[in-house]
Design a protein around this motif. Structure first.
Motif, PDB file in Angstrom:
ATOM      1  N   THR A  76       4.905  -4.818  -3.161  1.00  0.00           N
ATOM      2  CA  THR A  76       4.361  -4.884  -1.808  1.00  0.00           C
ATOM      3  C   THR A  76       3.687  -3.576  -1.410  1.00  0.00           C
ATOM      4  O   THR A  76       2.634  -3.578  -0.782  1.00  0.00           O
ATOM      5  CB  THR A  76       5.477  -5.213  -0.795  1.00  0.00           C
ATOM      6  OG1 THR A  76       6.071  -6.457  -1.176  1.00  0.00           O
ATOM      7  CG2 THR A  76       4.946  -5.312   0.620  1.00  0.00           C
ATOM      8  N   HIS A  77       4.296  -2.467  -1.796  1.00  0.00           N
ATOM      9  CA  HIS A  77       3.811  -1.165  -1.345  1.00  0.00           C
ATOM     10  C   HIS A  77       3.047  -0.385  -2.423  1.00  0.00           C
ATOM     11  O   HIS A  77       2.829   0.814  -2.268  1.00  0.00           O
ATOM     12  CB  HIS A  77       4.981  -0.329  -0.828  1.00  0.00           C
ATOM     13  CG  HIS A  77       5.643  -0.961   0.352  1.00  0.00           C
ATOM     14  ND1 HIS A  77       6.783  -1.718   0.238  1.00  0.00           N
ATOM     15  CD2 HIS A  77       5.307  -0.985   1.667  1.00  0.00           C
ATOM     16  CE1 HIS A  77       7.138  -2.172   1.419  1.00  0.00           C
ATOM     17  NE2 HIS A  77       6.258  -1.743   2.311  1.00  0.00           N
ATOM     18  N   ALA A  78       2.635  -1.047  -3.488  1.00  0.00           N
ATOM     19  CA  ALA A  78       1.929  -0.346  -4.570  1.00  0.00           C
ATOM     20  C   ALA A  78       0.535   0.066  -4.126  1.00  0.00           C
ATOM     21  O   ALA A  78      -0.229  -0.741  -3.598  1.00  0.00           O
ATOM     22  CB  ALA A  78       1.840  -1.242  -5.796  1.00  0.00           C
ATOM     23  N   SER A  79       0.229   1.320  -4.368  1.00  0.00           N
ATOM     24  CA  SER A  79      -1.108   1.823  -4.061  1.00  0.00           C
ATOM     25  C   SER A  79      -2.009   1.649  -5.285  1.00  0.00           C
ATOM     26  O   SER A  79      -1.525   1.428  -6.398  1.00  0.00           O
ATOM     27  CB  SER A  79      -1.043   3.300  -3.675  1.00  0.00           C
ATOM     28  OG  SER A  79      -0.624   4.072  -4.788  1.00  0.00           O
ATOM     29  N   THR A  80      -3.302   1.767  -5.084  1.00  0.00           N
ATOM     30  CA  THR A  80      -4.260   1.616  -6.177  1.00  0.00           C
ATOM     31  C   THR A  80      -4.009   2.643  -7.275  1.00  0.00           C
ATOM     32  O   THR A  80      -4.079   2.319  -8.462  1.00  0.00           O
ATOM     33  CB  THR A  80      -5.701   1.757  -5.650  1.00  0.00           C
ATOM     34  OG1 THR A  80      -5.880   0.829  -4.578  1.00  0.00           O
ATOM     35  CG2 THR A  80      -6.710   1.481  -6.738  1.00  0.00           C
ATOM     36  N   SER A  81      -3.681   3.858  -6.886  1.00  0.00           N
ATOM     37  CA  SER A  81      -3.429   4.889  -7.905  1.00  0.00           C
ATOM     38  C   SER A  81      -2.111   4.647  -8.632  1.00  0.00           C
ATOM     39  O   SER A  81      -1.973   4.973  -9.808  1.00  0.00           O
ATOM     40  CB  SER A  81      -3.431   6.278  -7.264  1.00  0.00           C
ATOM     41  OG  SER A  81      -2.408   6.372  -6.294  1.00  0.00           O
ATOM     42  N   GLY A 128     -10.791  -4.496  -9.027  1.00  0.00           N
ATOM     43  CA  GLY A 128     -11.146  -5.688  -8.256  1.00  0.00           C
ATOM     44  C   GLY A 128     -10.257  -6.864  -8.604  1.00  0.00           C
ATOM     45  O   GLY A 128     -10.021  -7.154  -9.759  1.00  0.00           O
ATOM     46  N   GLY A 129      -9.775  -7.561  -7.585  1.00  0.00           N
ATOM     47  CA  GLY A 129      -8.935  -8.741  -7.791  1.00  0.00           C
ATOM     48  C   GLY A 129      -7.487  -8.434  -8.111  1.00  0.00           C
ATOM     49  O   GLY A 129      -6.683  -9.347  -8.236  1.00  0.00           O
ATOM     50  N   LEU A 130      -7.151  -7.174  -8.237  1.00  0.00           N
ATOM     51  CA  LEU A 130      -5.789  -6.788  -8.594  1.00  0.00           C
ATOM     52  C   LEU A 130      -4.791  -7.189  -7.513  1.00  0.00           C
ATOM     53  O   LEU A 130      -3.697  -7.659  -7.825  1.00  0.00           O
ATOM     54  CB  LEU A 130      -5.716  -5.284  -8.854  1.00  0.00           C
ATOM     55  CG  LEU A 130      -4.382  -4.720  -9.308  1.00  0.00           C
ATOM     56  CD1 LEU A 130      -3.974  -5.338 -10.644  1.00  0.00           C
ATOM     57  CD2 LEU A 130      -4.453  -3.214  -9.430  1.00  0.00           C
ATOM     58  N   SER A 131      -5.183  -7.064  -6.258  1.00  0.00           N
ATOM     59  CA  SER A 131      -4.249  -7.367  -5.172  1.00  0.00           C
ATOM     60  C   SER A 131      -3.841  -8.837  -5.176  1.00  0.00           C
ATOM     61  O   SER A 131      -2.694  -9.174  -4.885  1.00  0.00           O
ATOM     62  CB  SER A 131      -4.821  -6.963  -3.818  1.00  0.00           C
ATOM     63  OG  SER A 131      -5.960  -7.722  -3.520  1.00  0.00           O
TER      64      SER A 131
END
Length: 187
Positions: A76-81, A128-131
């Protein structure tokens, strides 16, 4: 089962009881009355993967319910980095394996897709599309956790009721003995 079939084929069926016992260790009627029937988890498959050890399998289910909410929180709280780190990739791989082991094949597939995407992201540096993949995996895991928790809660209720009934029977037996003793003493 396939291993034992191949061994029998190549070694010949010489009445080796160890091979016969091992190949018959899992009932072939697919009826496991003590296993829960869950929608998102194939408990028969999970039971087989845990070596047909019901106690082990139930411990694995319990461990999923206890430990995997942390994974849901991390997703839920994962950032892109954060998603490109080795620790996050290891989390995804471990969760995939846990889900596959208990028979949550659909959830394991979602985590495998996410794992493959993260591998591609590392190569292409494109997120892109990872979320949407993260959300799908998280939702599947939440369903599995909720189902297992519901099952475990119902088992606890059953155990408490059974204990209460046993206690009532013991008390009834003690009371009847006391009553008989009072009758014999004409009291």
């Amino acid at each position: 089962e396939v291993l034992y079939e191949k061994l029998e084929k190549w070694l010949g069926n010489k009445g080796n009881s160890e091979v016969e016992i091992a190949s018959n260790a899992i009932p072939h009627d697919s009826k496991y009355p003590l296993l829960p029937k869950l929608e998102h988890i194939d408990t028969e498959r999970g039971f087989q993967l845990s070596g047909s050890n019901q106690q082990l399998y139930l411990q694995l289910l319990k461990r999923l319910a206890e430990t995997q909410p942390t994974t849901v929180n991390q997703l839920t709280h994962a950032s892109t980095s954060e998603v490109s780190t080795e620790n996050f990739k290891r989390l995804i791989h471990t969760t995939k394996s846990i889900c596959a082991t208990i028979g949550a094949s659909n959830t394991a597939s979602r985590f495998e897709e996410l794992e493959n995407l993260l591998r591609d992201v590392a190569v292409n540096h494109h997120t892109g599309g990872l979320s949407s993949y993260l959300d799908e995996a998280k939702i599947c895991l939440e369903y599995a956790i909720a189902e297992v928790r519901h099952y475990l809660h119902s088992q606890e209720k059953t155990a408490v009721t059974s204990t209460q009934q046993t206690s009532a029977l013991i008390n009834l037996h003690a009371l009847s003995e006391q009553f008989i003793a009072l009758l014999q003493a004409a009291d």
